[in-house]
Design an enzyme around this catalytic site. Structure first.
Site, PDB file in Angstrom:
ATOM      1  N   ASP A  63      15.281  19.130  26.760  1.00 59.46           N
ATOM      2  CA  ASP A  63      15.594  17.985  25.883  1.00 59.46           C
ATOM      3  C   ASP A  63      17.107  17.813  25.738  1.00 59.46           C
ATOM      4  O   ASP A  63      17.590  16.677  25.636  1.00 59.46           O
ATOM      5  CB  ASP A  63      14.951  18.181  24.507  1.00 59.46           C
TER       6      ASP A  63
ATOM      7  N   ALA B 256      18.037  27.657  35.529  1.00 60.39           N
ATOM      8  CA  ALA B 256      19.392  28.206  35.702  1.00 60.39           C
ATOM      9  C   ALA B 256      20.093  27.633  36.937  1.00 60.39           C
ATOM     10  O   ALA B 256      21.319  27.721  37.044  1.00 60.39           O
ATOM     11  CB  ALA B 256      19.315  29.721  35.808  1.00 60.39           C
TER      12      ALA B 256
HETATM   13  P1  ATP Z   1      12.568  23.854  28.417  1.00 64.77           P
HETATM   14  O1  ATP Z   1      11.073  23.769  28.472  1.00 64.77           O
HETATM   15  O2  ATP Z   1      13.117  25.258  28.301  1.00 64.77           O
HETATM   16  O3  ATP Z   1      13.190  22.928  27.434  1.00 64.77           O
HETATM   17  P2  ATP Z   1      12.316  22.705  30.996  1.00 64.77           P
HETATM   18  O4  ATP Z   1      11.263  23.621  31.519  1.00 64.77           O
HETATM   19  O5  ATP Z   1      11.910  21.322  30.642  1.00 64.77           O
HETATM   20  O6  ATP Z   1      13.121  23.350  29.827  1.00 64.77           O
HETATM   21  P3  ATP Z   1      14.336  23.615  32.881  1.00 64.77           P
HETATM   22  O7  ATP Z   1      14.482  23.110  34.258  1.00 64.77           O
HETATM   23  O8  ATP Z   1      13.865  25.005  32.698  1.00 64.77           O
HETATM   24  O9  ATP Z   1      13.444  22.538  32.108  1.00 64.77           O
HETATM   25  O10 ATP Z   1      15.740  23.483  32.123  1.00 64.77           O
HETATM   26  C1  ATP Z   1      16.333  22.235  31.851  1.00 64.77           C
HETATM   27  C2  ATP Z   1      17.827  22.336  32.068  1.00 64.77           C
HETATM   28  O11 ATP Z   1      18.352  23.320  31.181  1.00 64.77           O
HETATM   29  C3  ATP Z   1      18.240  22.779  33.459  1.00 64.77           C
HETATM   30  O12 ATP Z   1      18.399  21.673  34.318  1.00 64.77           O
HETATM   31  C4  ATP Z   1      19.562  23.454  33.183  1.00 64.77           C
HETATM   32  O13 ATP Z   1      20.580  22.482  33.108  1.00 64.77           O
HETATM   33  C5  ATP Z   1      19.370  24.051  31.790  1.00 64.77           C
HETATM   34  N1  ATP Z   1      18.961  25.465  31.856  1.00 64.77           N
HETATM   35  C6  ATP Z   1      17.734  25.989  31.670  1.00 64.77           C
HETATM   36  N2  ATP Z   1      17.740  27.336  31.800  1.00 64.77           N
HETATM   37  C7  ATP Z   1      19.019  27.684  32.079  1.00 64.77           C
HETATM   38  C8  ATP Z   1      19.702  28.910  32.328  1.00 64.77           C
HETATM   39  N3  ATP Z   1      19.057  30.078  32.327  1.00 64.77           N
HETATM   40  N4  ATP Z   1      21.033  28.856  32.589  1.00 64.77           N
HETATM   41  C9  ATP Z   1      21.712  27.681  32.592  1.00 64.77           C
HETATM   42  N5  ATP Z   1      21.117  26.491  32.359  1.00 64.77           N
HETATM   43  C10 ATP Z   1      19.802  26.482  32.106  1.00 64.77           C
END
Ligand code: ATP
Length: 298
Positions: free
Chosen positions: A250, A221
């Site tokens: 992704d 987030a």
């Molecule tokens: P996932 O496994 O859920 O696909 P991840 O663990 O690889 O994601 P995160 O850093 O959690 O990576 O999320 C990737 C991107 O998604 C973040 O950089 C952000 O831009 C967006 N994102 C994730 N969660 C949120 C949220 N609660 N609100 C807004 N943007 C979010």
């Protein structure tokens, strides 16, 4: 006007088989869940669909089985305008991800790679003409590491910019790491790679010392941190009410790749990618949650 530069995504395609349940089963236990929801997923296909939905010219190189899940994935890729001429159909089942979702929003996932295991170095060589036309190559690690390493070496030979999402985590050969521009990781993957915790800015800076040309650490987030030789930039996310974060990473990587291929610099591309990923978390599913360009918030 010259043709827009292509994004080539080399990676996995999985059918996501999602069951919501009140709590996950312990060893030897059976619990009842809600109705099965089947949707197109897999890191590579997700990234390709995310970039394609936004209007980037995308080629997906991967493999799906000659089965119903394979058709589901091809339909989703085609629906996003992705070129699927380089998707192989080996005699293996389409990859599946068995996803248990509990009310706390945590997912437990088992992946059966199936056809994804058959994505081979020869497939990369067979697509060399397409790679030569691309500006950016996107990789992740749900296909054999030897194929990823070969693809990155081919990208270096052809002058294509390799973007790699280190998920699931694996040790990369030094020459692969050194070519990445950027390496994209979340905070857990960054800490795993470094064997140490730290602030996102700290993690990004220290990852740069490990070898890649540039680094993006996604921070949920809070957005993302971008680090390259020019410095470290924090890119905040728009604030949204998340309903399902599946495939957010992704969405970020696909959007980032599309903008890099269009000629934006890494920080500009990351500013767009956080808006796309934030939009995706306001909707259910992975690929079904990805926005068109006119639907991106912020
Ligand atoms: P996932 O496994 O859920 O696909 P991840 O663990 O690889 O994601 P995160 O850093 O959690 O990576 O999320 C990737 C991107 O998604 C973040 O950089 C952000 O831009 C967006 N994102 C994730 N969660 C949120 C949220 N609660 N609100 C807004 N943007 C979010």
């Amino acid at each position: 006007m010259s043709e827009p530069k292509k994004v080539v995504v080399i990676g996995s395609a999985n059918a996501d088989l999602v069951v919501a349940l009140n709590r996950r089963p312990g060893p030897g236990e059976t619990v009842m869940g809600a109705d099965l929801v089947v949707s197109p997923g897999g890191k590579g296909a997700n990234q390709a669909v995310a970039a394609g939905m936004l209007g980037a010219p995308v080629v997906f190189l991967g493999a799906v089985g000659e089965d119903e899940h394979g058709e589901l994935l091809l339909g989703s890729l085609r629906g996003a305008g992705v070129d699927v001429a380089h998707v192989a159909r080996p005699d293996r089942p389409t990859g599946n991800a068995y996803i248990m979702v509990t009310p706390d929003g945590e997912n437990s996932i088992v992946v059966s790679p199936g056809a994804n295991s058959a994505v081979a170095e020869a497939d990369v060589d067979a697509a060399r003409g397409v790679l030569a036309e691309a500006a950016v190559m996107v990789l992740s690690l749900e296909i054999p590491l030897s194929t990823v390493a070969h693809a990155v070496a081919s990208a270096a030979e052809l002058g294509v910019r390799p973007v790699l999402n280190l998920s699931p985590t694996a040790e990369l050969p030094d020459e692969v790491l050194a070519a990445l521009d950027p390496l994209v990781v979340n905070e857990h993957e960054a800490a795993w790679l470094l064997g140490a915790e730290g602030s996102p800015e700290d993690l990004a800076t220290r990852l740069l010392d490990v070898g890649p040309r540039s680094v993006v650490v996604t921070i949920g987030a809070k957005g993302a941190v971008v680090a390259d030789r020019a410095g470290v930039h924090t890119v905040p996310s728009p604030q949204v009410k998340p309903v399902d974060t599946t495939g957010a990473g992704d969405a970020f990587t696909g959007a980032l790749a599309g903008r890099l291929a269009a000629g934006e610099d890494l920080v500009e591309a990351a500013r767009f990618a956080v808006r796309v990923a934030a939009t995706s978390v306001t909707r259910h599913g992975a690929q079904p949650s990805y926005p068109r360009a006119d639907e991106v918030i912020g």
